[in-house]
Motif scaffolding. Structure first.
Motif, short mmCIF file in Angstrom:
data_model
loop_
_atom_site.label_atom_id
_atom_site.label_comp_id
_atom_site.label_asym_id
_atom_site.label_seq_id
_atom_site.Cartn_x
_atom_site.Cartn_y
_atom_site.Cartn_z
N GLY A 19 0.84 -1.19 0.00
CA GLY A 19 0.00 0.00 0.00
C GLY A 19 0.87 1.24 0.00
N ALA A 20 0.24 2.38 -0.16
CA ALA A 20 0.96 3.65 -0.13
C ALA A 20 0.20 4.66 0.71
N VAL A 21 0.94 5.42 1.50
CA VAL A 21 0.40 6.58 2.19
C VAL A 21 0.97 7.81 1.49
N VAL A 22 0.09 8.61 0.92
CA VAL A 22 0.49 9.86 0.28
C VAL A 22 0.06 10.99 1.21
N VAL A 23 1.04 11.77 1.66
CA VAL A 23 0.79 12.81 2.66
C VAL A 23 0.74 14.18 2.00
N ALA A 24 -0.39 14.86 2.15
CA ALA A 24 -0.57 16.17 1.53
C ALA A 24 -1.40 17.07 2.43
N ALA A 25 -1.11 17.03 3.73
CA ALA A 25 -1.92 17.78 4.69
C ALA A 25 -1.32 19.13 5.06
N GLY A 26 -0.10 19.39 4.62
CA GLY A 26 0.56 20.64 5.01
C GLY A 26 0.04 21.84 4.25
N LYS A 27 0.19 22.99 4.87
CA LYS A 27 -0.20 24.25 4.22
C LYS A 27 0.97 24.83 3.44
N GLY A 28 2.09 24.99 4.12
CA GLY A 28 3.28 25.52 3.45
C GLY A 28 3.17 27.01 3.21
N SER A 29 4.17 27.75 3.65
CA SER A 29 4.13 29.21 3.50
C SER A 29 5.16 29.71 2.49
N ARG A 30 6.13 28.86 2.15
CA ARG A 30 7.22 29.32 1.28
C ARG A 30 6.78 29.51 -0.17
N MET A 31 5.64 28.93 -0.55
CA MET A 31 5.17 29.10 -1.92
C MET A 31 4.62 30.50 -2.15
N GLY A 32 4.15 31.15 -1.08
CA GLY A 32 3.64 32.51 -1.20
C GLY A 32 2.30 32.61 -1.91
N THR A 33 1.51 31.54 -1.87
CA THR A 33 0.19 31.54 -2.51
C THR A 33 -0.87 31.23 -1.45
N GLU A 34 -2.09 31.71 -1.72
CA GLU A 34 -3.20 31.40 -0.81
C GLU A 34 -3.53 29.91 -0.85
N GLU A 35 -3.44 29.33 -2.04
CA GLU A 35 -3.73 27.91 -2.22
C GLU A 35 -2.56 27.07 -1.72
N SER A 36 -2.86 25.96 -1.05
CA SER A 36 -1.80 25.06 -0.61
C SER A 36 -1.06 24.51 -1.82
N LYS A 37 0.24 24.31 -1.67
CA LYS A 37 1.10 23.97 -2.80
C LYS A 37 0.68 22.70 -3.52
N GLN A 38 0.18 21.71 -2.77
CA GLN A 38 -0.18 20.43 -3.38
C GLN A 38 -1.39 20.51 -4.31
N TYR A 39 -2.12 21.64 -4.22
CA TYR A 39 -3.32 21.79 -5.05
C TYR A 39 -3.12 22.79 -6.19
N LEU A 40 -1.92 23.37 -6.25
CA LEU A 40 -1.62 24.25 -7.38
C LEU A 40 -1.60 23.44 -8.67
N ARG A 41 -1.91 24.10 -9.77
CA ARG A 41 -1.93 23.43 -11.07
C ARG A 41 -0.53 23.27 -11.62
N LEU A 42 -0.24 22.09 -12.09
CA LEU A 42 1.00 21.79 -12.81
C LEU A 42 0.55 21.21 -14.14
N GLY A 43 0.77 21.96 -15.21
CA GLY A 43 0.14 21.57 -16.46
C GLY A 43 -1.35 21.76 -16.33
N ASN A 44 -2.11 20.73 -16.60
CA ASN A 44 -3.57 20.87 -16.59
C ASN A 44 -4.25 20.19 -15.40
N LYS A 45 -3.47 19.85 -14.36
CA LYS A 45 -4.09 19.19 -13.21
C LYS A 45 -3.34 19.53 -11.93
N PRO A 46 -3.97 19.35 -10.77
CA PRO A 46 -3.31 19.65 -9.49
C PRO A 46 -2.09 18.76 -9.28
#
Length: 231
Positions: A6-33
């Motif tokens: 199995g796999a545990v994928v961890v994406a619960a952090g907010k992160g401040s270094r990206m400087g965006t309101e949206e959490s980094k893991q949900y930013l678009r890369l190409g055409n998808k988060p």
């Protein structure tokens, strides 16, 4: 009978270094988060039977919707994380009934499947393994005044990545012991090391970046374009 991996994928952090309101893991890369790119890699791995995704409490529902939208079938649970990454991983581990587990950062979308597979294979052989790359730069240990104290031998230094692979029962016990002791580690292998269990390094790739800053996002866009051109 337990499923193999199995796999545990961890994406619960907010992160401040990206400087965006949206959490980094949900930013678009190409055409998808970003998180969807990451999940799709593990979705394509035939060895993986189930995936537990750990996200912020406010993001559970939209992640479930994305999982449905993008046809990711191996995610069997989406759960809210804790205050620390370590607590989030523990919540993910509790969702899986497997013999072995890969623990991976949701903001590392470029991990290669063959490297993740090699990490798993090593964990089967030895019990615990992590992806890592040799450090390229000279590293200095510096005191609080900014004065260099020592220069470690670069040949012995590795930058640790994810996924990290363990026998599920071992890493779960390591997390439970850390909780009992009130110990917070910087990664999961550190918790396993505390039990006196050796962890083996498996060489990965420098493109397995963790996207945490705007510069990382720019580099990720270049990597995505290169991957598209190579297909």
């Amino acid at each position: 009978m337990k499923r193999k991996l199995g796999a545990v994928v961890v994406a619960a952090g907010k992160g401040s270094r990206m400087g965006t309101e949206e959490s980094k893991q949900y930013l678009r890369l190409g055409n998808k988060p970003i998180i969807i790119h990451t999940l799709e890699t593990f979705e394509r791995m035939a060895e993986i039977d189930e995936i537990a995704l750990v996200v912020g409490a406010d993001d559970v529902e939209r992640c479930r919707q994305w999982i449905s939208e993008y046809g990711i079938r191996k995610v069997t649970s989406v759960v809210a994380g804790g205050n620390e990454r370590q607590h989030s991983v523990y919540k993910g581990l509790a969702q899986l009934d497997v013999e072995y587990v890969l623990i991976h950062d949701g903001v590392r979308p470029f991990v290669r499947m063959d490297h993740a597979r090699a990490c798993f294979d090593e964990a089967v052989r030895s019990g615990a393994a992590v992806l890592a790359v040799p450090v390229k730069d000279t590293i200095k240990q510096v005191n609080e005044s900014g004065v260099i104290q020592t220069t470690p031998d670069r040949r012995s230094l590795w930058a640790i990545q994810t996924p990290q692979a363990f026998r599920h029962s071992v890493v779960l016990a390591a997390h439970e012991q850390a909780r009992k002791d009130g110990f917070i580690g910087t990664d999961d292998s550190m918790l396993v090391e505390r039990l006196g269990i050796p962890v083996t390094v498996v060489e990965g790739d420098y493109t397995n970046i963790k996207i945490t800053t705007p510069e990382d996002l720019d580099f990720a866009a270049l990597l995505l374009k290169k991957r598209g051109e190579e297909r």
